[in-house]
Design a protein around this motif. Structure first.
Motif, PDB file in Angstrom:
ATOM      1  N   VAL A   1       5.195  -6.921 -11.807  1.00  0.00           N
ATOM      2  CA  VAL A   1       5.061  -5.627 -10.936  1.00  0.00           C
ATOM      3  C   VAL A   1       3.649  -4.675 -11.693  1.00  0.00           C
TER       4      VAL A   1
ATOM      5  N   GLU B   1      -4.152   2.095  -9.040  1.00  0.00           N
ATOM      6  CA  GLU B   1      -4.667   2.884  -8.376  1.00  0.00           C
ATOM      7  C   GLU B   1      -6.239   2.637  -7.955  1.00  0.00           C
TER       8      GLU B   1
ATOM      9  N   LEU C   1       1.271  -1.429 -11.000  1.00  0.00           N
ATOM     10  CA  LEU C   1       1.026  -0.438 -10.037  1.00  0.00           C
ATOM     11  C   LEU C   1      -0.587  -0.130 -10.348  1.00  0.00           C
TER      12      LEU C   1
ATOM     13  N   TRP D   1       8.550   5.271  -5.271  1.00  0.00           N
ATOM     14  CA  TRP D   1       9.172   3.944  -4.659  1.00  0.00           C
ATOM     15  C   TRP D   1       9.998   3.355  -5.663  1.00  0.00           C
ATOM     16  N   TYR D   2       9.020   2.960  -6.666  1.00  0.00           N
ATOM     17  CA  TYR D   2       9.764   1.998  -7.685  1.00  0.00           C
ATOM     18  C   TYR D   2      10.920   2.674  -8.432  1.00  0.00           C
TER      19      TYR D   2
ATOM     20  N   GLU E   1       0.784  -1.189  -0.075  1.00  0.00           N
ATOM     21  CA  GLU E   1       0.024  -0.041  -0.163  1.00  0.00           C
ATOM     22  C   GLU E   1       0.824   1.097  -0.156  1.00  0.00           C
ATOM     23  N   PHE E   2       0.431   2.408  -0.892  1.00  0.00           N
ATOM     24  CA  PHE E   2       1.048   3.436  -0.984  1.00  0.00           C
ATOM     25  C   PHE E   2      -0.060   4.511  -0.618  1.00  0.00           C
TER      26      PHE E   2
ATOM     27  N   ALA F   1       3.815   5.340  -5.115  1.00  0.00           N
ATOM     28  CA  ALA F   1       4.237   4.155  -5.667  1.00  0.00           C
ATOM     29  C   ALA F   1       5.315   4.294  -6.870  1.00  0.00           C
ATOM     30  N   ARG F   2       4.963   5.251  -7.689  1.00  0.00           N
ATOM     31  CA  ARG F   2       6.056   5.187  -8.649  1.00  0.00           C
ATOM     32  C   ARG F   2       7.362   5.859  -8.103  1.00  0.00           C
TER      33      ARG F   2
ATOM     34  N   TYR G   1      15.439   1.234  -4.244  1.00  0.00           N
ATOM     35  CA  TYR G   1      15.032   0.133  -4.808  1.00  0.00           C
ATOM     36  C   TYR G   1      15.429  -0.166  -6.121  1.00  0.00           C
TER      37      TYR G   1
ATOM     38  N   ASP H   1      -0.815   7.018  -2.620  1.00  0.00           N
ATOM     39  CA  ASP H   1      -1.286   7.332  -3.707  1.00  0.00           C
ATOM     40  C   ASP H   1      -0.343   6.644  -4.910  1.00  0.00           C
ATOM     41  N   LEU H   2      -0.817   6.748  -6.315  1.00  0.00           N
ATOM     42  CA  LEU H   2       0.020   6.271  -7.299  1.00  0.00           C
ATOM     43  C   LEU H   2       1.251   6.914  -7.505  1.00  0.00           C
TER      44      LEU H   2
END
Length: 73
Positions: free
Chosen positions: A45, A49, A47, A24-25, A14-15, A21-22, A30, A17-18
């Motif tokens: 993987v 929303e 992602l 983080w990736y 869980e993040f 997440a982007r 990472y 928002d999108l």
């Protein structure tokens, strides 16, 4: 599943928002360990929303397993 096979294994992270997440990736931290995952785990993987605060991945996974067994997915 419409085609192919799905082993029934899913990992959800869980993040807020999108965009988070982007970020983080794409993060250096990472990207530094990405090869550890990709060399040892055959998977994708994705992602996505849109899951709400009441989303329960265990419940969703159980529903998907039943639907697969019954040929609905």
């Amino acid at each position: 599943m419409v085609e192919g096979t799905w082993p029934g294994i899913m990992v959800l992270i869980e993040f807020p928002d999108l965009a988070a997440a982007r970020a983080w990736y794409a993060s250096a931290a990472y990207q530094e360990i990405l090869q550890l995952r990709s060399d040892h785990i055959d998977g994708d993987v994705v992602l996505v929303e849109g899951v709400g605060p009441d989303y329960d991945p265990r419940e969703r996974s159980a529903i998907l397993r039943v639907q697969m067994t019954e040929g609905q997915v």
